[in-house]
Design an enzyme around this catalytic site. Structure first.
Site, mmCIF file in Angstrom:
data_model
loop_
_atom_site.group_PDB
_atom_site.id
_atom_site.type_symbol
_atom_site.label_atom_id
_atom_site.label_comp_id
_atom_site.label_asym_id
_atom_site.label_seq_id
_atom_site.Cartn_x
_atom_site.Cartn_y
_atom_site.Cartn_z
ATOM 1 N N CYS A 54 -0.420 4.066 2.246
ATOM 2 C CA CYS A 54 -0.182 3.867 3.677
ATOM 3 C C CYS A 54 1.293 4.119 4.033
ATOM 4 O O CYS A 54 1.581 4.667 5.090
ATOM 5 C CB CYS A 54 -0.504 2.441 4.094
ATOM 6 N N ASP A 55 2.211 3.699 3.181
ATOM 7 C CA ASP A 55 3.605 3.595 3.611
ATOM 8 C C ASP A 55 4.601 4.487 2.852
ATOM 9 O O ASP A 55 5.790 4.493 3.199
ATOM 10 C CB ASP A 55 4.070 2.127 3.495
ATOM 11 N N CYS A 112 0.835 -1.209 0.000
ATOM 12 C CA CYS A 112 0.000 0.000 0.000
ATOM 13 C C CYS A 112 0.866 1.254 0.000
ATOM 14 O O CYS A 112 1.429 1.614 1.034
ATOM 15 C CB CYS A 112 -0.902 -0.015 1.235
#
Ligand code: NAP
Length: 312
Positions: free
Chosen positions: A137-138, A134
């Protein structure tokens, strides 16, 4: 006693939420069961440019928030729970979850799909420690670091471009020598100075000490293996994997017809079991997008409502 609904929808991604909206508007008592948070895969998507009428700056989460609010406005209930078992035959369907059991006259399966894994040694050990599925997300963890993206489809190339906003350099590792991604996406990618390509290559092993700091990459043509080591000053790098998806349908195996784990439906989203429908990425189809998921959800709910009305 089990809680009873006209329609139970399993999954709160775009398909399930659109189904909730349509079922609610059809005045069906409707419940959506979701095991995590609403949105499915799209909450992990930074930009959604191809949902007609969506705002150009829409992110996955903002679009999903509007989907959810709209379904709730029309009376659709939601619950956080995990489906453990289903009994789908007969006029009363039973959905056994970890916390509660629900009964429904009709069921819409909108359980989606989840990211495929490379399956190489080290991948599982370093998930969340340099290996990610992701970018939204990261990506921020890799500000000014080097990042590798695995895959050659739309997701890999789009997410790689997104990652160039954070990482110092992004290299796409693809197992062939041409991308699968749409031409328009490829054109943008080839113009991006921070994006490089490692063709005919697959990751054989991921290594590190706490965090990823090296990997073995094999050339699929020559079989030659090379160790890629993190830049000395960085000490680490990121690996983002976008190599397709697996349907989240294990719990429905043997209950409805499937092909390679995807649920088979007709064009009205009917499975082979009366009163059971499937919508979105969990069903057999070619184009898995927010718009096609939402469309499936609308059709499934409309058909399910008709089925419930005819039972009465
Ligand atoms: P995809 O289109 O199936 O592409 C998967 C990519 O991963 C392919 O390039 C494939 O290589 C590679 N791959 C598969 N297994 C691999 C393995 N074990 N090791 C290394 N590489 C592997 O999947 P996706 O990109 O996730 O897209 C899924 C669907 O969502 C598609 O329909 C796509 O169009 C859609 N999508 C659309 C958008 C958009 O339009 N904005 C964005 C994201 C996704 P090969 O090419 O050699 O098979």
């Amino acid at each position: 006693m089990a809680k009873q609904y006209d329609i139970v929808i399993i999954g709160a991604g775009p398909a399930g939420l659109a189904a909730g909206l349509y079922a609610g508007r059809a005045r069906m008592s409707t419940l959506i069961i979701e095991k995590e948070k609403d949105g499915g895969q799209i909450v992990q998507t930074a930009e959604i440019e191809n949902y007609p009428g969506g705002l150009l700056e829409d992110s996955g989460p903002s679009l999903v928030a509007r989907f959810s609010a709209q379904a709730e406005k029309f009376g659709c209930e939601k619950v956080l729970d995990t489906v453990r078992e289903v009994e789908l035959d007969g006029p009363v369907k039973k959905i056994v979850c970890n916390k509660e059991t629900y009964e429904a006259k009709a069921v819409i399966i909108a359980s989606g799909a989840s990211p495929s894994h490379i399956g190489c040694p080290g991948e599982a050990d370093f998930t969340g420690k340099g290996v990610s599925y992701c970018a939204t997300c990261d990506a921020a963890f890799f500000e000014d670091f080097e990042v590798y993206v695995v895959g050659g489809g739309d997701a890999a190339v789009e997410e790689a471009m997104y990652l160039t906003k954070f990482a110092r350099k992004v290299t796409i590792i693809h197992r062939r020598d041409e991308l699968r991604a749409a031409k328009s996406i490829q054109e943008k990618a080839f113009k991006n100075d921070k994006l490089e390509f490692m063709w005919n290559s697959v990751i054989k092993e991921i290594r590190g000490e706490g965090l990823v700091n090296s990997m073995i990459v094999e050339n699929t043509k020559t079989g030659e293996q090379t160790e890629i080591v993190a830049d000395e000053e960085d000490g680490i790098f990121g690996i983002f994997v976008f190599i397709g998806f697996k349907p989240a349908t294990a719990v429905f195996e043997g209950k409805v017809n499937m092909e390679k784990g995807y649920i088979v439906t007709d064009q009205e989203m009917r499975t082979n079991v009366p009163g059971v429908y499937a919508a979105g990425d969990c069903r057999v189809k070619d184009l898995r997008q927010v718009i096609t998921a939402a469309s499936d959800g609308a059709i499934a709910a409309w058909q399910a409502a008709r089925y419930v009305d005819e039972l009465a």
